[in-house]
Scaffold this motif. Structure first.
Motif, PDB file in Angstrom:
ATOM      1  N   SER A 178       0.822  -1.212   0.000  1.00 48.42           N
ATOM      2  CA  SER A 178       0.000   0.000   0.000  1.00 48.42           C
ATOM      3  C   SER A 178       0.854   1.260   0.000  1.00 48.42           C
ATOM      4  CB  SER A 178      -0.943  -0.001   1.209  1.00 48.42           C
ATOM      5  OG  SER A 178      -0.211  -0.145   2.412  1.00 48.42           O
ATOM      6  N   HIS A 179       1.969   1.240   0.740  1.00 49.32           N
ATOM      7  CA  HIS A 179       2.829   2.413   0.807  1.00 49.32           C
ATOM      8  C   HIS A 179       3.859   2.437  -0.319  1.00 49.32           C
ATOM      9  CE1 HIS A 179       0.988   2.881   4.731  1.00 49.32           C
ATOM     10  NE2 HIS A 179       1.545   4.070   4.810  1.00 49.32           N
ATOM     11  N   TYR A 185      -3.543   4.322  -8.763  1.00 52.60           N
ATOM     12  CA  TYR A 185      -3.290   3.718  -7.459  1.00 52.60           C
ATOM     13  C   TYR A 185      -4.341   2.653  -7.151  1.00 52.60           C
ATOM     14  CZ  TYR A 185      -2.223   3.622  -2.410  1.00 52.60           C
ATOM     15  OH  TYR A 185      -1.889   3.245  -1.126  1.00 52.60           O
ATOM     16  N   ARG A 186      -5.579   2.957  -7.458  1.00 49.47           N
ATOM     17  CA  ARG A 186      -6.661   1.979  -7.277  1.00 49.47           C
ATOM     18  C   ARG A 186      -6.371   0.695  -8.034  1.00 49.47           C
ATOM     19  NH1 ARG A 186     -11.484   3.226 -10.958  1.00 49.47           N
ATOM     20  NH2 ARG A 186      -9.868   2.365 -12.341  1.00 49.47           N
ATOM     21  N   ASP A 187      -5.964   0.825  -9.288  1.00 43.85           N
ATOM     22  CA  ASP A 187      -5.694  -0.358 -10.104  1.00 43.85           C
ATOM     23  C   ASP A 187      -4.545  -1.169  -9.526  1.00 43.85           C
ATOM     24  OD1 ASP A 187      -7.706   0.498 -11.769  1.00 43.85           O
ATOM     25  OD2 ASP A 187      -6.361   1.317 -13.306  1.00 43.85           O
ATOM     26  N   ALA A 188      -3.505  -0.500  -9.045  1.00 47.68           N
ATOM     27  CA  ALA A 188      -2.366  -1.198  -8.453  1.00 47.68           C
ATOM     28  C   ALA A 188      -2.768  -1.900  -7.155  1.00 47.68           C
ATOM     29  CB  ALA A 188      -1.227  -0.215  -8.197  1.00 47.68           C
ATOM     30  N   LEU A 189      -3.612  -1.261  -6.368  1.00 43.73           N
ATOM     31  CA  LEU A 189      -4.067  -1.872  -5.117  1.00 43.73           C
ATOM     32  C   LEU A 189      -4.943  -3.091  -5.380  1.00 43.73           C
ATOM     33  CD1 LEU A 189      -4.945   1.258  -2.936  1.00 43.73           C
ATOM     34  CD2 LEU A 189      -2.996  -0.279  -2.644  1.00 43.73           C
ATOM     35  N   ARG A 190      -5.745  -3.048  -6.414  1.00 44.53           N
ATOM     36  CA  ARG A 190      -6.581  -4.206  -6.750  1.00 44.53           C
ATOM     37  C   ARG A 190      -5.720  -5.434  -7.020  1.00 44.53           C
ATOM     38  NH1 ARG A 190     -11.067  -1.626 -10.967  1.00 44.53           N
ATOM     39  NH2 ARG A 190     -12.399  -0.620  -9.379  1.00 44.53           N
ATOM     40  N   ALA A 210      -2.528  -5.844  -5.877  1.00 46.83           N
ATOM     41  CA  ALA A 210      -1.756  -6.187  -4.672  1.00 46.83           C
ATOM     42  C   ALA A 210      -2.623  -6.809  -3.584  1.00 46.83           C
ATOM     43  CB  ALA A 210      -1.064  -4.938  -4.133  1.00 46.83           C
ATOM     44  N   TYR A 211      -3.884  -6.396  -3.525  1.00 45.12           N
ATOM     45  CA  TYR A 211      -4.808  -6.881  -2.490  1.00 45.12           C
ATOM     46  C   TYR A 211      -6.086  -7.373  -3.179  1.00 45.12           C
ATOM     47  CZ  TYR A 211      -1.720  -4.127   0.522  1.00 45.12           C
ATOM     48  OH  TYR A 211      -0.631  -3.594   1.169  1.00 45.12           O
ATOM     49  N   PRO A 212      -6.044  -8.560  -3.770  1.00 45.76           N
ATOM     50  CA  PRO A 212      -7.198  -9.038  -4.546  1.00 45.76           C
ATOM     51  C   PRO A 212      -8.403  -9.321  -3.662  1.00 45.76           C
ATOM     52  CG  PRO A 212      -5.540 -10.763  -4.315  1.00 45.76           C
ATOM     53  CD  PRO A 212      -4.915  -9.516  -3.776  1.00 45.76           C
ATOM     54  N   ALA A 213      -9.551  -8.999  -4.184  1.00 43.91           N
ATOM     55  CA  ALA A 213     -10.805  -9.301  -3.493  1.00 43.91           C
ATOM     56  C   ALA A 213     -11.073 -10.798  -3.545  1.00 43.91           C
ATOM     57  CB  ALA A 213     -11.952  -8.534  -4.127  1.00 43.91           C
ATOM     58  N   THR A 214     -11.683 -11.335  -2.505  1.00 46.50           N
ATOM     59  CA  THR A 214     -12.093 -12.735  -2.444  1.00 46.50           C
ATOM     60  C   THR A 214     -13.566 -12.780  -2.052  1.00 46.50           C
ATOM     61  OG1 THR A 214     -11.740 -13.170  -0.081  1.00 46.50           O
ATOM     62  CG2 THR A 214      -9.782 -13.192  -1.509  1.00 46.50           C
ATOM     63  N   PRO A 215     -14.193 -13.944  -2.111  1.00 42.24           N
ATOM     64  CA  PRO A 215     -15.592 -14.032  -1.677  1.00 42.24           C
ATOM     65  C   PRO A 215     -15.790 -13.646  -0.215  1.00 42.24           C
ATOM     66  CG  PRO A 215     -14.991 -15.947  -2.986  1.00 42.24           C
ATOM     67  CD  PRO A 215     -13.721 -15.209  -2.723  1.00 42.24           C
ATOM     68  N   HIS A 216     -14.704 -13.685   0.561  1.00 44.28           N
ATOM     69  CA  HIS A 216     -14.814 -13.380   1.993  1.00 44.28           C
ATOM     70  C   HIS A 216     -14.467 -11.929   2.304  1.00 44.28           C
ATOM     71  CE1 HIS A 216     -14.991 -17.720   2.255  1.00 44.28           C
ATOM     72  NE2 HIS A 216     -13.807 -17.797   1.680  1.00 44.28           N
ATOM     73  N   GLY A 217     -14.001 -11.191   1.320  1.00 46.67           N
ATOM     74  CA  GLY A 217     -13.552  -9.825   1.541  1.00 46.67           C
ATOM     75  C   GLY A 217     -12.114  -9.662   1.074  1.00 46.67           C
ATOM     76  N   THR A 218     -11.543  -8.516   1.363  1.00 46.88           N
ATOM     77  CA  THR A 218     -10.168  -8.213   0.962  1.00 46.88           C
ATOM     78  C   THR A 218      -9.283  -8.224   2.192  1.00 46.88           C
ATOM     79  OG1 THR A 218     -10.910  -6.854  -0.900  1.00 46.88           O
ATOM     80  CG2 THR A 218      -8.654  -6.517  -0.130  1.00 46.88           C
ATOM     81  N   ALA A 219      -8.297  -9.123   2.196  1.00 45.08           N
ATOM     82  CA  ALA A 219      -7.377  -9.211   3.331  1.00 45.08           C
ATOM     83  C   ALA A 219      -6.347  -8.093   3.237  1.00 45.08           C
ATOM     84  CB  ALA A 219      -6.685 -10.573   3.351  1.00 45.08           C
TER      85      ALA A 219
END
Length: 261
Positions: A144-145, A231-236, A238-247
């Motif tokens: 993120s940073h 930044y949004r695209d890069a975060l998507r 780096a931190y992929p969404a899952t059925p349970h949420g984003t870790a």
């Protein structure tokens, strides 16, 4: 570094996750030396965690200090009371005007370059047996940073951001405060926050780490929007969404230092 403009509503969108480290810090604070303790919360923000101090010590006089008018206005409206007040202060220069039983800070000192140099003044401002306690993010090498800094360099605004040296290690904090005669409890924890909703990591950092960028680019909305989109695209990724949420792993550093009696 740019002094960011704060948005209390955005900050509070993840209030439960943000408050958890403070609750963990508070659980390690020992009994205070006075029956009617004097407490300062440095960087109180909108006052939501400052109110937890009043729950723990209902006879205390508690003052929340912050340099954001927006945050202080929210704190006054929602949390001020007979034993809980809020006032403007710059943590870089703040000194206790009377002996304190507890000086505490939640996710603020990372914004204060050289904050460890303030420890002697703050420890000297404690009553014997009083406590200095704080927690700071320790995630400046997280994706993120790192992604934020990479994009900031691309847009020529990298100087407004903090870097890996914004906070010390637990061992370094322990050493600095033990040298001042304190008994120190220092540790680190990595939380795995499971965030919900669309682009939740972006939503999180819009309330904190991204504020300097948003402030610096406030007069250039086209560049700001391009930055946020990239930044949004890069975060998507780096931190992929899952059925349970984003870790969202988040390391934090904790220190509880008690002045000798």
């Amino acid at each position: 570094m740019t002094t960011p403009t704060w948005d209390p509503a955005q900050y509070l969108r993840h209030a439960d996750h943000r408050a958890r480290p403070f609750a963990d810090l508070l659980a390690r604070v020992p009994d205070l030396p006075s029956a009617r303790p004097r407490i300062a919360d440095l960087g109180c923000g909108p006052g939501n965690v400052t109110a937890l101090l009043a729950d723990r010590w209902p006879t205390a006089h508690i003052t929340g200090h912050d340099n954001s008018a927006e945050m202080l206005d929210r704190a006054h409206v929602e949390h001020a009371g007979d034993n809980l007040d809020f006032t403007y202060a710059d943590v870089r220069t703040w000194l206790p005007s009377e002996p304190h039983d507890l000086i505490i800070s939640n996710a603020t000192l990372q914004w204060v370059p050289g904050h460890a140099d303030r420890f002697p003044d703050w420890v000297n401002g404690l009553r014997p047996g009083g406590t200095l306690a704080f927690q700071v993010p320790g995630n400046f090498d997280a994706p993120s940073h790192r992604l934020m800094r990479t994009l900031a360099a691309r847009h020529g605004v990298e100087d407004v951001l903090r870097h890996e040296d914004a906070v010390l290690t637990p061992a370094a904090y322990l050493s600095r405060l033990a040298d001042l005669g304190c008994t120190v409890d220092a540790w680190e924890t990595t939380y795995i926050h499971v965030l919900q909703g669309e682009d939740p990591v972006l939503d999180w950092v819009k309330g904190t780490g991204l504020r300097p960028i948003l402030t610096a680019l406030a007069d250039d909305p086209e560049t700001r929007d391009t930055f946020v989109r990239d930044y949004r695209d890069a975060l998507r990724e780096a931190y992929p969404a899952t059925p349970h949420g984003t870790a969202f792993p988040f390391r934090r550093v904790f220190v509880v230092a008690r002045r000798g009696a």
